[in-house]
Design a protein around this motif. Structure first.
Motif, PDB file in Angstrom:
ATOM      1  N   UNK A  37      -1.630  -2.317   3.465  1.00 22.36           N
ATOM      2  CA  UNK A  37      -0.789  -1.311   4.372  1.00 22.36           C
ATOM      3  C   UNK A  37      -0.135  -0.525   3.592  1.00 22.36           C
ATOM      4  N   UNK A  38       0.363   0.613   3.974  1.00 17.58           N
ATOM      5  CA  UNK A  38       1.221   1.636   3.180  1.00 17.58           C
ATOM      6  C   UNK A  38       2.355   0.887   2.863  1.00 17.58           C
ATOM      7  N   UNK A  39       3.021   0.006   3.674  1.00 17.92           N
ATOM      8  CA  UNK A  39       4.128  -0.540   3.253  1.00 17.92           C
ATOM      9  C   UNK A  39       3.928  -1.534   1.910  1.00 17.92           C
ATOM     10  N   UNK A  40       2.718  -2.104   1.868  1.00 18.72           N
ATOM     11  CA  UNK A  40       2.575  -3.224   0.829  1.00 18.72           C
ATOM     12  C   UNK A  40       2.381  -2.308  -0.327  1.00 18.72           C
ATOM     13  N   UNK A  41       1.410  -1.191  -0.383  1.00 15.63           N
ATOM     14  CA  UNK A  41       1.346  -0.052  -1.394  1.00 15.63           C
ATOM     15  C   UNK A  41       2.743   0.206  -1.675  1.00 15.63           C
ATOM     16  N   UNK A  42       3.680   0.893  -1.160  1.00 15.85           N
ATOM     17  CA  UNK A  42       4.685   1.465  -1.307  1.00 15.85           C
ATOM     18  C   UNK A  42       5.484   0.466  -2.196  1.00 15.85           C
ATOM     19  N   UNK A  43       5.762  -0.718  -1.525  1.00 17.32           N
ATOM     20  CA  UNK A  43       6.478  -1.847  -2.321  1.00 17.32           C
ATOM     21  C   UNK A  43       5.996  -2.104  -3.516  1.00 17.32           C
ATOM     22  N   UNK A  44       4.636  -2.384  -3.630  1.00 17.91           N
ATOM     23  CA  UNK A  44       4.263  -2.468  -5.111  1.00 17.91           C
ATOM     24  C   UNK A  44       4.496  -1.266  -6.065  1.00 17.91           C
ATOM     25  N   UNK A  45       4.595  -0.309  -5.437  1.00 24.05           N
ATOM     26  CA  UNK A  45       4.720   0.941  -6.431  1.00 24.05           C
ATOM     27  C   UNK A  45       6.344   1.206  -6.468  1.00 24.05           C
ATOM     28  N   UNK A  46       6.847   0.524  -5.912  1.00 30.21           N
ATOM     29  CA  UNK A  46       8.304   0.635  -5.931  1.00 30.21           C
ATOM     30  C   UNK A  46       8.990   2.059  -5.587  1.00 30.21           C
ATOM     31  N   UNK A  47       8.335   2.381  -4.546  1.00 33.42           N
ATOM     32  CA  UNK A  47       8.589   3.579  -3.814  1.00 33.42           C
ATOM     33  C   UNK A  47       8.842   3.389  -2.308  1.00 33.42           C
ATOM     34  N   UNK A  48       9.273   4.223  -1.522  1.00 34.16           N
ATOM     35  CA  UNK A  48       9.309   3.881  -0.021  1.00 34.16           C
ATOM     36  C   UNK A  48       8.297   4.922   0.623  1.00 34.16           C
ATOM     37  N   UNK A  49       8.060   4.303   1.857  1.00 30.61           N
ATOM     38  CA  UNK A  49       7.080   4.869   2.697  1.00 30.61           C
ATOM     39  C   UNK A  49       7.278   6.149   2.697  1.00 30.61           C
ATOM     40  N   UNK A  50       8.318   6.954   3.144  1.00 29.60           N
ATOM     41  CA  UNK A  50       8.330   8.181   3.086  1.00 29.60           C
ATOM     42  C   UNK A  50       7.881   8.951   1.833  1.00 29.60           C
ATOM     43  N   UNK A  51       8.158   8.443   0.525  1.00 31.37           N
ATOM     44  CA  UNK A  51       7.660   9.170  -0.632  1.00 31.37           C
ATOM     45  C   UNK A  51       6.142   8.852  -0.533  1.00 31.37           C
ATOM     46  N   UNK A  52       5.322   7.954  -0.256  1.00 29.62           N
ATOM     47  CA  UNK A  52       4.050   7.563   0.029  1.00 29.62           C
ATOM     48  C   UNK A  52       3.538   8.746   0.926  1.00 29.62           C
ATOM     49  N   UNK A  53       4.033   8.871   2.214  1.00 32.51           N
ATOM     50  CA  UNK A  53       3.338  10.200   2.911  1.00 32.51           C
ATOM     51  C   UNK A  53       3.882  11.637   2.552  1.00 32.51           C
ATOM     52  N   UNK A  54       4.576  11.827   1.767  1.00 38.40           N
ATOM     53  CA  UNK A  54       4.875  12.998   1.113  1.00 38.40           C
ATOM     54  C   UNK A  54       3.426  13.342   0.055  1.00 38.40           C
ATOM     55  N   UNK A  55       2.654  12.418  -0.161  1.00 41.29           N
ATOM     56  CA  UNK A  55       1.635  12.738  -1.016  1.00 41.29           C
ATOM     57  C   UNK A  55       0.241  12.511  -0.362  1.00 41.29           C
ATOM     58  N   UNK A  56       0.259  11.670   0.737  1.00 37.58           N
ATOM     59  CA  UNK A  56      -0.975  11.029   1.495  1.00 37.58           C
ATOM     60  C   UNK A  56      -0.717  10.913   2.774  1.00 37.58           C
ATOM     61  N   UNK A  57      -2.113  11.324   3.669  1.00 40.78           N
ATOM     62  CA  UNK A  57      -1.811  11.092   5.097  1.00 40.78           C
ATOM     63  C   UNK A  57      -1.390   9.553   5.634  1.00 40.78           C
ATOM     64  N   UNK A  58      -2.510   8.964   4.846  1.00 40.76           N
ATOM     65  CA  UNK A  58      -2.891   7.425   5.163  1.00 40.76           C
ATOM     66  C   UNK A  58      -3.489   6.811   3.987  1.00 40.76           C
ATOM     67  N   UNK A  59      -4.091   5.656   4.185  1.00 39.77           N
ATOM     68  CA  UNK A  59      -4.553   4.967   2.932  1.00 39.77           C
ATOM     69  C   UNK A  59      -6.020   5.514   2.628  1.00 39.77           C
ATOM     70  N   UNK A  60      -6.621   5.880   3.989  1.00 42.18           N
ATOM     71  CA  UNK A  60      -7.961   6.620   3.758  1.00 42.18           C
ATOM     72  C   UNK A  60      -7.981   8.071   2.903  1.00 42.18           C
ATOM     73  N   UNK A  61      -6.825   8.795   3.162  1.00 40.50           N
ATOM     74  CA  UNK A  61      -6.741  10.063   2.571  1.00 40.50           C
ATOM     75  C   UNK A  61      -6.379   9.775   1.170  1.00 40.50           C
ATOM     76  N   UNK A  62      -5.481   8.785   0.888  1.00 35.51           N
ATOM     77  CA  UNK A  62      -5.341   8.338  -0.236  1.00 35.51           C
ATOM     78  C   UNK A  62      -6.412   7.995  -1.534  1.00 35.51           C
ATOM     79  N   UNK A  63      -7.516   7.284  -0.510  1.00 30.35           N
ATOM     80  CA  UNK A  63      -8.704   6.908  -1.304  1.00 30.35           C
ATOM     81  C   UNK A  63      -9.569   8.122  -1.641  1.00 30.35           C
ATOM     82  N   UNK A  64      -9.462   8.952  -0.741  1.00 29.26           N
ATOM     83  CA  UNK A  64     -10.339  10.168  -0.777  1.00 29.26           C
ATOM     84  C   UNK A  64      -9.986  11.261  -1.914  1.00 29.26           C
ATOM     85  N   UNK A  65      -8.781  11.305  -1.992  1.00 25.91           N
ATOM     86  CA  UNK A  65      -7.988  11.984  -2.982  1.00 25.91           C
ATOM     87  C   UNK A  65      -8.141  11.589  -4.371  1.00 25.91           C
ATOM     88  N   UNK A  66      -8.193  10.133  -4.286  1.00 27.46           N
ATOM     89  CA  UNK A  66      -8.210   9.551  -5.720  1.00 27.46           C
ATOM     90  C   UNK A  66      -9.607   9.661  -6.283  1.00 27.46           C
TER      91      UNK A  66
END
Length: 200
Positions: A37-66
Motif C-alpha cells: 500500500x502507499x501507506x506502507x511504502x511511505x512509512x518505510x521510506x520515512x515520508x508521508x502519503x502526501x509526499x508520495x502523491x507529489x511524485x506518483x499517482x499510485x503504486x502502478x504509476x510508481x512501477x511504470x515510472x521506475x
C-alpha cells in the motif's frame, strides 16, 4: 516541461524518489505485491502519503515510472558503449558486458524487479530493449543471408535470441550471479555463434 527538467535535476526530488524506490524493493522482499500500500511504502521510506502523491499517482504509476527510469539508465549505458562493439561473434559482447556490470553493481534492485516474478513490467521493458540490441547485432553481423539459406525467419531468430538472453540474465540473478559479467557475455556470444552454425 519546466517541472520535468526540475524533477530530473533537483537533488531533493531525486533523494525522495530513491527513498521510495528503496522502500518498494525492501517491502517486495517481505510481502506480496498485492499487499503493498502507499501507506506502507511511505512509512518505510520515512515520508508521508502526501509526499508520495507529489511524485506518483499510485503504486502502478510508481512501477511504470521506475521501469522507465531503469530502461533510460540502461539505454544511456548502451549508447555510451555501443561504439566499442565488434564483429567477432565469439568475443564477449561489449555492450552486454556493461549492462551486466550495471546489474551486478545494483544486485538488490535487479534481483527483486527482474528475478522475483512479482513485477513483470520491468522484465517486459527490458525485453523490448534487449530485442532492439539483438536486432542491431544481427544486422551488424549481416546474418540475414545466413538465416535465409537455413530457412530461418529473421524475426523468429530475434525472438529466440532476445528471449534466451533475458532468460539467461534472470537465471543469473536468481542464482546470485555466480559468473562475472564478462564471462557470462562471452558464454552467450559463444552459444549464439554455435547456434547460428547449426550446433543447436
Amino acid at each position: 516541461m519546466k517541472n520535468d527538467n526540475k524533477s530530473a535535476t533537483d537533488p531533493r526530488i531525486l533523494r525522495t524518489r530513491q527513498l521510495i524506490r528503496d522502500a518498494f524493493v525492501d517491502l517486495l522482499q517481505e510481502v506480496d505485491i498485492e499487499k503493498l500500500t502507499v501507506n506502507r511504502i511511505a512509512e518505510r521510506a520515512t515520508i508521508n502519503r502526501v509526499t508520495f502523491y507529489l511524485h506518483y499517482r499510485d503504486i502502478t504509476d510508481m512501477m511504470e515510472k521506475m521501469a522507465d527510469e531503469m530502461n533510460e539508465h540502461i539505454e544511456r549505458i548502451v549508447d555510451q558503449y555501443h561504439r566499442f562493439d565488434n564483429n567477432e561473434t565469439e568475443e564477449a559482447w561489449p555492450v552486454l558486458v556493461k549492462v551486466l556490470e550495471h546489474f551486478a553493481d545494483h544486485p538488490k534492485f535487479y534481483r527483486v524487479v527482474l528475478a522475483s516474478k512479482r513485477t513483470p513490467i520491468f522484465t517486459e521493458r527490458l525485453l523490448k530493449l534487449l530485442t532492439r540490441l539483438v536486432t542491431e547485432k544481427i544486422e551488424k553481423l549481416e546474418m540475414e543471408s545466413v538465416f535465409a539459406q537455413a530457412g530461418i525467419h529473421k524475426e523468429i531468430a530475434i525472438w529466440y535470441s532476445s528471449s534466451a538472453l533475458i532468460g539467461t540474465i534472470v537465471a543469473w540473478l536468481r542464482n546470485d550471479m555466480p559468473y562475472a559479467p564478462h564471462f557470462l557475455a562471452k558464454q552467450f556470444s559463444l552459444i549464439r555463434s554455435y547456434s547460428y552454425k547449426g550446433f543447436m
